[in-house]
Each structure stands twice: as structure tokens, then as C-alpha cells.
Design a protein around this motif. Structure first.
Motif, PDB file in Angstrom:
ATOM      1  N   PRO A  90       0.814  -1.222   0.000  1.00 52.40           N
ATOM      2  CA  PRO A  90       0.000   0.000   0.000  1.00 52.40           C
ATOM      3  C   PRO A  90       0.845   1.270   0.000  1.00 52.40           C
ATOM      4  O   PRO A  90       0.512   2.250  -0.668  1.00 52.40           O
ATOM      5  CB  PRO A  90      -0.837  -0.131   1.278  1.00 52.40           C
ATOM      6  N   ASN A  91       1.954   1.272   0.727  1.00 55.49           N
ATOM      7  CA  ASN A  91       2.808   2.452   0.763  1.00 55.49           C
ATOM      8  C   ASN A  91       3.449   2.710  -0.613  1.00 55.49           C
ATOM      9  O   ASN A  91       3.572   3.867  -1.033  1.00 55.49           O
ATOM     10  CB  ASN A  91       3.876   2.325   1.846  1.00 55.49           C
ATOM     11  N   GLU A  92       3.853   1.662  -1.298  1.00 59.72           N
ATOM     12  CA  GLU A  92       4.400   1.835  -2.655  1.00 59.72           C
ATOM     13  C   GLU A  92       3.318   2.354  -3.600  1.00 59.72           C
ATOM     14  O   GLU A  92       3.587   3.235  -4.427  1.00 59.72           O
ATOM     15  CB  GLU A  92       4.987   0.520  -3.171  1.00 59.72           C
ATOM     16  N   LEU A  93       2.114   1.821  -3.478  1.00 65.73           N
ATOM     17  CA  LEU A  93       1.002   2.323  -4.293  1.00 65.73           C
ATOM     18  C   LEU A  93       0.750   3.799  -4.030  1.00 65.73           C
ATOM     19  O   LEU A  93       0.543   4.586  -4.952  1.00 65.73           O
ATOM     20  CB  LEU A  93      -0.270   1.518  -4.038  1.00 65.73           C
ATOM     21  N   ARG A  94       0.779   4.191  -2.769  1.00 65.64           N
ATOM     22  CA  ARG A  94       0.585   5.596  -2.405  1.00 65.64           C
ATOM     23  C   ARG A  94       1.621   6.468  -3.106  1.00 65.64           C
ATOM     24  O   ARG A  94       1.290   7.500  -3.699  1.00 65.64           O
ATOM     25  CB  ARG A  94       0.667   5.772  -0.887  1.00 65.64           C
ATOM     26  N   ALA A  95       2.890   6.058  -3.072  1.00 70.58           N
ATOM     27  CA  ALA A  95       3.954   6.835  -3.709  1.00 70.58           C
ATOM     28  C   ALA A  95       3.742   6.923  -5.225  1.00 70.58           C
ATOM     29  O   ALA A  95       3.961   7.983  -5.832  1.00 70.58           O
ATOM     30  CB  ALA A  95       5.314   6.218  -3.394  1.00 70.58           C
ATOM     31  N   LEU A  97       0.842   6.763  -6.746  1.00 71.78           N
ATOM     32  CA  LEU A  97      -0.323   7.628  -6.983  1.00 71.78           C
ATOM     33  C   LEU A  97       0.018   9.097  -6.811  1.00 71.78           C
ATOM     34  O   LEU A  97      -0.507   9.947  -7.535  1.00 71.78           O
ATOM     35  CB  LEU A  97      -1.477   7.221  -6.079  1.00 71.78           C
ATOM     36  N   VAL A  98       0.897   9.416  -5.883  1.00 73.95           N
ATOM     37  CA  VAL A  98       1.336  10.809  -5.733  1.00 73.95           C
ATOM     38  C   VAL A  98       2.062  11.251  -7.003  1.00 73.95           C
ATOM     39  O   VAL A  98       1.827  12.339  -7.528  1.00 73.95           O
ATOM     40  CB  VAL A  98       2.219  10.989  -4.479  1.00 73.95           C
ATOM     41  N   PHE A 113      -6.615   7.683  -6.469  1.00 78.34           N
ATOM     42  CA  PHE A 113      -6.641   7.435  -5.021  1.00 78.34           C
ATOM     43  C   PHE A 113      -7.974   6.831  -4.600  1.00 78.34           C
ATOM     44  O   PHE A 113      -8.017   5.914  -3.774  1.00 78.34           O
ATOM     45  CB  PHE A 113      -6.363   8.724  -4.235  1.00 78.34           C
ATOM     46  N   ALA A 117      -8.034   3.162  -3.010  1.00 85.33           N
ATOM     47  CA  ALA A 117      -8.512   3.049  -1.620  1.00 85.33           C
ATOM     48  C   ALA A 117      -9.622   2.011  -1.514  1.00 85.33           C
ATOM     49  O   ALA A 117      -9.642   1.203  -0.573  1.00 85.33           O
ATOM     50  CB  ALA A 117      -8.992   4.411  -1.113  1.00 85.33           C
TER      51      ALA A 117
END
Length: 128
Positions: A90-95, A97-98, A113, A117
Motif C-alpha cells: 500500500p505504501n508503494e502504491l501511495r507513492a 499515486l502521488v 486514489f 482506496a
């Protein structure tokens, strides 16, 4: 069509997108879309995803960016699931997506996002 190659390509498609998704796509085969589904399986999943020059993780990251850029959120959702299957956290996905939001625009990033989510919530509820 080479049956052995097609079966290999179909395994790769299932590995990334999951059996349920592929089963739904193939359950709707008819004379109109049969060749398209064969093309998707052989070309996308055999020729491209079957090339081992990039890892499945790397292909997932690249595909997320490209699909987001063209605004295809249904396909984006499929590839978020695939990215998770290919080991992205999830943290890699967040990065990712940013970075998509910065390069593709905030509205695209917001859509991405929202989609991601929802998928992450689905995974949590199915693993509880």
C-alpha cells in the motif's frame, strides 16, 4: 493459434488479474469478441507481460502510470489489483499515486486514489 503459447499467456493473465476477472472476460466470449480476447491474451499477456526483461512489479508500476494517464479507471482498478498480486505494498502504491497526480494532474490523481482506496478496503475485508 499455438495452444501451448496461448495457455502460457493465459496463465500470466490469470496470475496478474486473477481467475475471477479472467473467467468473467472469457465467459462472455462470442463470435464478435473472440478474436479480441485472443489478441489481448497473446499480445498483452504473452508478448508484453511474458517478456522477462522487466519484472512483474516493474510492469505493474509502468502500467499503473500509463493507464492513469489515459484516464481508464476500470482498467486502472484491474491493475491496482494486479500490482498487489505482484507484491506492491500500500505504501508503494501511495507513492506511485502521488507521482501520477503530479505528472497527470490532480483530478486524475484523485480518481486513482479513490479507486485504489476502495480496492485496498476490499482486500482488508476479504482477509479479516
Amino acid at each position: 493459434m499455438d495452444k501451448k503459447l496461448y495457455d502460457r499467456d493465459l496463465r500470466k493473465r490469470r496470475q496478474v488479474l486473477g481467475d475471477a476477472y479472467v473467467d468473467r472476460a472469457l465467459a462472455n466470449l462470442d463470435d464478435f469478441n473472440r478474436d479480441f480476447q485472443r489478441l489481448v491474451t497473446e499480445y498483452c499477456w504473452g508478448e508484453v507481460w511474458g517478456d522477462e526483461a522487466l519484472s512483474p512489479r516493474e510492469r505493474s508500476i509502468l502500467t499503473l502510470g500509463m493507464v492513469a494517464a489515459i484516464g481508464k479507471m476500470g482498467e486502472f482498478a484491474n491493475h491496482v489489483r494486479g500490482a498487489r498480486a505482484n507484491g506492491l505494498t500500500p505504501n508503494e502504491l501511495r507513492a506511485i499515486l502521488v507521482q501520477i497526480a503530479v505528472y497527470c494532474g490532480i483530478p486524475v490523481g484523485a480518481d486513482c486514489f479513490q479507486v485504489a482506496a476502495q480496492i485496498l478496503r476490499e482486500r482488508i475485508s476479504t482477509h479479516v
